[in-house]
Design a protein around this motif. Structure first.
Motif, PDB file in Angstrom:
ATOM      1  N   GLN A 197      -0.200  41.201  42.050  1.00 25.69           N
ATOM      2  CA  GLN A 197      -0.331  40.468  43.307  1.00 25.69           C
ATOM      3  C   GLN A 197       0.969  39.768  43.696  1.00 25.69           C
ATOM      4  O   GLN A 197       1.166  39.404  44.856  1.00 25.69           O
ATOM      5  CB  GLN A 197      -1.455  39.443  43.186  1.00 25.69           C
ATOM      6  N   GLN A 198       1.888  39.573  42.728  1.00 22.63           N
ATOM      7  CA  GLN A 198       3.132  38.889  43.040  1.00 22.63           C
ATOM      8  C   GLN A 198       4.078  39.787  43.836  1.00 22.63           C
ATOM      9  O   GLN A 198       4.980  39.296  44.504  1.00 22.63           O
ATOM     10  CB  GLN A 198       3.836  38.424  41.753  1.00 22.63           C
ATOM     11  N   VAL A 199       3.897  41.098  43.757  1.00 15.43           N
ATOM     12  CA  VAL A 199       4.728  42.028  44.512  1.00 15.43           C
ATOM     13  C   VAL A 199       4.002  42.372  45.815  1.00 15.43           C
ATOM     14  O   VAL A 199       2.933  42.979  45.796  1.00 15.43           O
ATOM     15  CB  VAL A 199       5.011  43.310  43.703  1.00 15.43           C
ATOM     16  N   ASN A 200       4.602  41.965  46.918  1.00 24.49           N
ATOM     17  CA  ASN A 200       3.996  42.187  48.224  1.00 24.49           C
ATOM     18  C   ASN A 200       4.510  43.512  48.787  1.00 24.49           C
ATOM     19  O   ASN A 200       5.584  43.578  49.388  1.00 24.49           O
ATOM     20  CB  ASN A 200       4.352  41.030  49.162  1.00 24.49           C
ATOM     21  N   LEU A 201       3.761  44.578  48.579  1.00 23.87           N
ATOM     22  CA  LEU A 201       4.200  45.898  49.017  1.00 23.87           C
ATOM     23  C   LEU A 201       4.223  46.010  50.539  1.00 23.87           C
ATOM     24  O   LEU A 201       4.987  46.820  51.087  1.00 23.87           O
ATOM     25  CB  LEU A 201       3.300  46.980  48.421  1.00 23.87           C
ATOM     26  N   THR A 202       3.410  45.209  51.205  1.00 18.53           N
ATOM     27  CA  THR A 202       3.468  45.205  52.676  1.00 18.53           C
ATOM     28  C   THR A 202       4.812  44.681  53.147  1.00 18.53           C
ATOM     29  O   THR A 202       5.410  45.217  54.096  1.00 18.53           O
ATOM     30  CB  THR A 202       2.337  44.341  53.254  1.00 18.53           C
ATOM     31  N   ARG A 203       5.307  43.645  52.478  1.00 19.72           N
ATOM     32  CA  ARG A 203       6.628  43.118  52.826  1.00 19.72           C
ATOM     33  C   ARG A 203       7.718  44.142  52.511  1.00 19.72           C
ATOM     34  O   ARG A 203       8.683  44.278  53.255  1.00 19.72           O
ATOM     35  CB  ARG A 203       6.895  41.808  52.078  1.00 19.72           C
ATOM     36  N   GLN A 244      14.728  42.886  43.956  1.00 18.26           N
ATOM     37  CA  GLN A 244      14.898  42.529  42.544  1.00 18.26           C
ATOM     38  C   GLN A 244      14.381  41.122  42.270  1.00 18.26           C
ATOM     39  O   GLN A 244      13.871  40.849  41.181  1.00 18.26           O
ATOM     40  CB  GLN A 244      16.369  42.674  42.139  1.00 18.26           C
ATOM     41  N   GLN A 245      14.485  40.225  43.252  1.00 24.44           N
ATOM     42  CA  GLN A 245      13.923  38.886  43.076  1.00 24.44           C
ATOM     43  C   GLN A 245      12.401  38.939  42.967  1.00 24.44           C
ATOM     44  O   GLN A 245      11.796  38.175  42.206  1.00 24.44           O
ATOM     45  CB  GLN A 245      14.347  37.983  44.240  1.00 24.44           C
ATOM     46  N   GLU A 246      11.773  39.832  43.714  1.00 22.32           N
ATOM     47  CA  GLU A 246      10.313  39.955  43.621  1.00 22.32           C
ATOM     48  C   GLU A 246       9.902  40.504  42.257  1.00 22.32           C
ATOM     49  O   GLU A 246       8.886  40.092  41.704  1.00 22.32           O
ATOM     50  CB  GLU A 246       9.787  40.851  44.745  1.00 22.32           C
ATOM     51  N   LEU A 247      10.693  41.420  41.707  1.00 27.68           N
ATOM     52  CA  LEU A 247      10.402  41.921  40.369  1.00 27.68           C
ATOM     53  C   LEU A 247      10.582  40.818  39.330  1.00 27.68           C
ATOM     54  O   LEU A 247       9.818  40.736  38.360  1.00 27.68           O
ATOM     55  CB  LEU A 247      11.300  43.115  40.045  1.00 27.68           C
ATOM     56  N   SER A 248      11.594  39.960  39.537  1.00 25.80           N
ATOM     57  CA  SER A 248      11.784  38.821  38.626  1.00 25.80           C
ATOM     58  C   SER A 248      10.613  37.858  38.709  1.00 25.80           C
ATOM     59  O   SER A 248      10.151  37.332  37.685  1.00 25.80           O
ATOM     60  CB  SER A 248      13.091  38.090  38.980  1.00 25.80           C
ATOM     61  N   LEU A 249      10.122  37.609  39.925  1.00 26.40           N
ATOM     62  CA  LEU A 249       8.967  36.727  40.099  1.00 26.40           C
ATOM     63  C   LEU A 249       7.739  37.316  39.427  1.00 26.40           C
ATOM     64  O   LEU A 249       6.942  36.592  38.802  1.00 26.40           O
ATOM     65  CB  LEU A 249       8.702  36.515  41.593  1.00 26.40           C
ATOM     66  N   LEU A 250       7.576  38.630  39.523  1.00 31.08           N
ATOM     67  CA  LEU A 250       6.463  39.305  38.863  1.00 31.08           C
ATOM     68  C   LEU A 250       6.519  39.071  37.356  1.00 31.08           C
ATOM     69  O   LEU A 250       5.510  38.719  36.733  1.00 31.08           O
ATOM     70  CB  LEU A 250       6.515  40.794  39.173  1.00 31.08           C
ATOM     71  N   CYS A 251       7.694  39.257  36.762  1.00 34.83           N
ATOM     72  CA  CYS A 251       7.847  39.064  35.317  1.00 34.83           C
ATOM     73  C   CYS A 251       7.609  37.615  34.923  1.00 34.83           C
ATOM     74  O   CYS A 251       6.981  37.332  33.896  1.00 34.83           O
ATOM     75  CB  CYS A 251       9.241  39.515  34.866  1.00 34.83           C
ATOM     76  N   GLN A 252       8.111  36.676  35.736  1.00 39.80           N
ATOM     77  CA  GLN A 252       7.932  35.263  35.425  1.00 39.80           C
ATOM     78  C   GLN A 252       6.463  34.875  35.452  1.00 39.80           C
ATOM     79  O   GLN A 252       5.984  34.121  34.585  1.00 39.80           O
ATOM     80  CB  GLN A 252       8.725  34.412  36.420  1.00 39.80           C
ATOM     81  N   ASN A 253       5.724  35.372  36.410  1.00 35.52           N
ATOM     82  CA  ASN A 253       4.291  35.075  36.482  1.00 35.52           C
ATOM     83  C   ASN A 253       3.542  35.666  35.301  1.00 35.52           C
ATOM     84  O   ASN A 253       2.609  35.053  34.782  1.00 35.52           O
ATOM     85  CB  ASN A 253       3.708  35.607  37.799  1.00 35.52           C
ATOM     86  N   HIS A 254       3.957  36.837  34.853  1.00 29.27           N
ATOM     87  CA  HIS A 254       3.320  37.445  33.684  1.00 29.27           C
ATOM     88  C   HIS A 254       3.589  36.607  32.434  1.00 29.27           C
ATOM     89  O   HIS A 254       2.713  36.451  31.588  1.00 29.27           O
ATOM     90  CB  HIS A 254       3.826  38.876  33.488  1.00 29.27           C
ATOM     91  N   ARG A 255       4.811  36.066  32.322  1.00 32.89           N
ATOM     92  CA  ARG A 255       5.130  35.222  31.162  1.00 32.89           C
ATOM     93  C   ARG A 255       4.292  33.950  31.163  1.00 32.89           C
ATOM     94  O   ARG A 255       3.759  33.537  30.140  1.00 32.89           O
ATOM     95  CB  ARG A 255       6.617  34.877  31.172  1.00 32.89           C
ATOM     96  N   ILE A 256       4.176  33.325  32.331  1.00 30.50           N
ATOM     97  CA  ILE A 256       3.387  32.087  32.437  1.00 30.50           C
ATOM     98  C   ILE A 256       1.925  32.368  32.131  1.00 30.50           C
ATOM     99  O   ILE A 256       1.259  31.620  31.404  1.00 30.50           O
ATOM    100  CB  ILE A 256       3.546  31.477  33.836  1.00 30.50           C
ATOM    101  N   GLU A 257       1.408  33.473  32.683  1.00 34.44           N
ATOM    102  CA  GLU A 257       0.008  33.832  32.448  1.00 34.44           C
ATOM    103  C   GLU A 257      -0.228  34.135  30.975  1.00 34.44           C
ATOM    104  O   GLU A 257      -1.252  33.766  30.401  1.00 34.44           O
ATOM    105  CB  GLU A 257      -0.365  35.028  33.305  1.00 34.44           C
TER     106      GLU A 257
END
Length: 326
Positions: free
Chosen positions: A18-24, A151-164
């Protein structure tokens, strides 16, 4: 390194990110397409199945649409993905006609920028087909902001996975916690049922010699957690449920295997620390059972000695004085 919960070989279209907005991402492709007046713009990802189109600008022809898969041996995409960060401007005339899929008929030039995961490994690339540019090297720099954004969205995806992942783990034992078990176990249970496996819910609780719950020390947590993890199989799910209790979702061939797991953990605990006593209970269900995870957990947990309601104290019945017949 990427979080353990992220599989870079799995397509973003097949994962729940959900952190990766494919519509965007698609809107970015539309903007780039408009700027370069190109045939189309798309983003592809290198997956275990090959090169897959993740998003693309809207076109009149059904080509390069999301989900389109190209073989992993496609030399063009290999060069694009492994290019320098500032990308490539390629003339497809250098490729043999048989080296390219029919989708590339009429495509003369490709402007591209590689996209990387946060650990530096290659994700895929952003591609512009037949861009109209007077100066390719100068105009190619316009792709950099889009490259950075993706690449920032991919970083955000990874960061959210780490927190989760951290929120699902117990700090003392490294096992899943109560929340993590409720997140992971239902998915694993459905998978096991699909393959026809029997399953059981086992609860373990450490007791003092007089069979009362004891406040566990850190070494007690780690000891029982390690014994449980060493006993169960990879497909099983174990968690530190609360201060004194551990829970396991185990996949077995029959109900007797559940009892063997309980006895094996109890025997190993006794060998490691004879002062600790183990109480264990379980519930068992077959693949045909429609029972949900939560009620089965409550059924198993309710059988623990510590979960039994306290027995009411029986008052001593007063003894009537004997009657002296005299």
């Amino acid at each position: 390194m990427l979080p353990e919960t992220i599989n870079p070989n799995l397509s973003l279209l097949d994962s729940d990110n959900q952190q990766v907005n494919l519509t965007r991402w698609m809107h970015q492709c539309e903007l780039i397409n408009s700027y370069y007046n190109a045939n189309t713009v798309f983003i592809f990802q290198k997956t275990s199945a090959g090169f897959e189109i993740i998003v693309s600008a809207i076109t009149e022809t059904p080509q390069f649409t999301a989900g389109t898969l190209y073989p992993a041996e496609l030399e063009l995409f290999k060069q694009i993905q492994n290019s320098q960060p500032d990308g490539l401007y390629q003339n497809l005339g250098s490729f043999m006609l048989d080296d390219l899929p029919r989708d590339f008929d009429g495509i003369q030039h490709i402007l591209s920028r590689p996209i990387a995961w946060p650990d530096g490994s290659q994700f895929g690339a952003l591609c512009v087909l037949n861009p109209h540019m007077a100066d390719p090297l100068a105009n190619a720099a316009m792709l950099e902001p889009f490259q950075i954004l993706l690449q920032q969205e991919l970083s955000l995806l990874c960061q959210n996975h780490r927190i989760e992942s951290l929120s699902m783990r117990d700090q003392e034992t490294g096992m899943l916690n109560h929340y993590g078990f409720l997140m992971m176990a239902p998915r694993q249970l459905n998978l096991g049922r699909r393959f026809g496996a029997h399953a059981g819910i086992i609860f373990f609780e450490l007791l003092s010699p007089d069979n009362t719950p004891i406040p566990l020390e850190d070494n007690h947590h780690r000891l029982l957690g390690k014994l449980i993890q060493d006993t169960i199989r990879t497909a099983d799910v174990a968690a530190h449920y609360n201060t004194t209790q551990f829970v396991v979702l185990a996949f077995v061939d029959g109900e007797r295997d559940i009892q063997h797991i309980m006895k094996r953990v109890e025997k190993q605990l006794e060998q490691q620390n004879h002062q600790l006593k183990l109480d264990a209970s379980y519930s068992f269900f077959t693949p045909e059972s429609s029972a949900k995870l939560a009620p089965m957990m409550e059924l198993a947990r309710g059988k623990l000695d510590s979960m039994q309601p306290p027995k009411p104290e029986v008052e001593d019945t007063p003894v009537k004085p004997a009657i002296d017949s005299s």
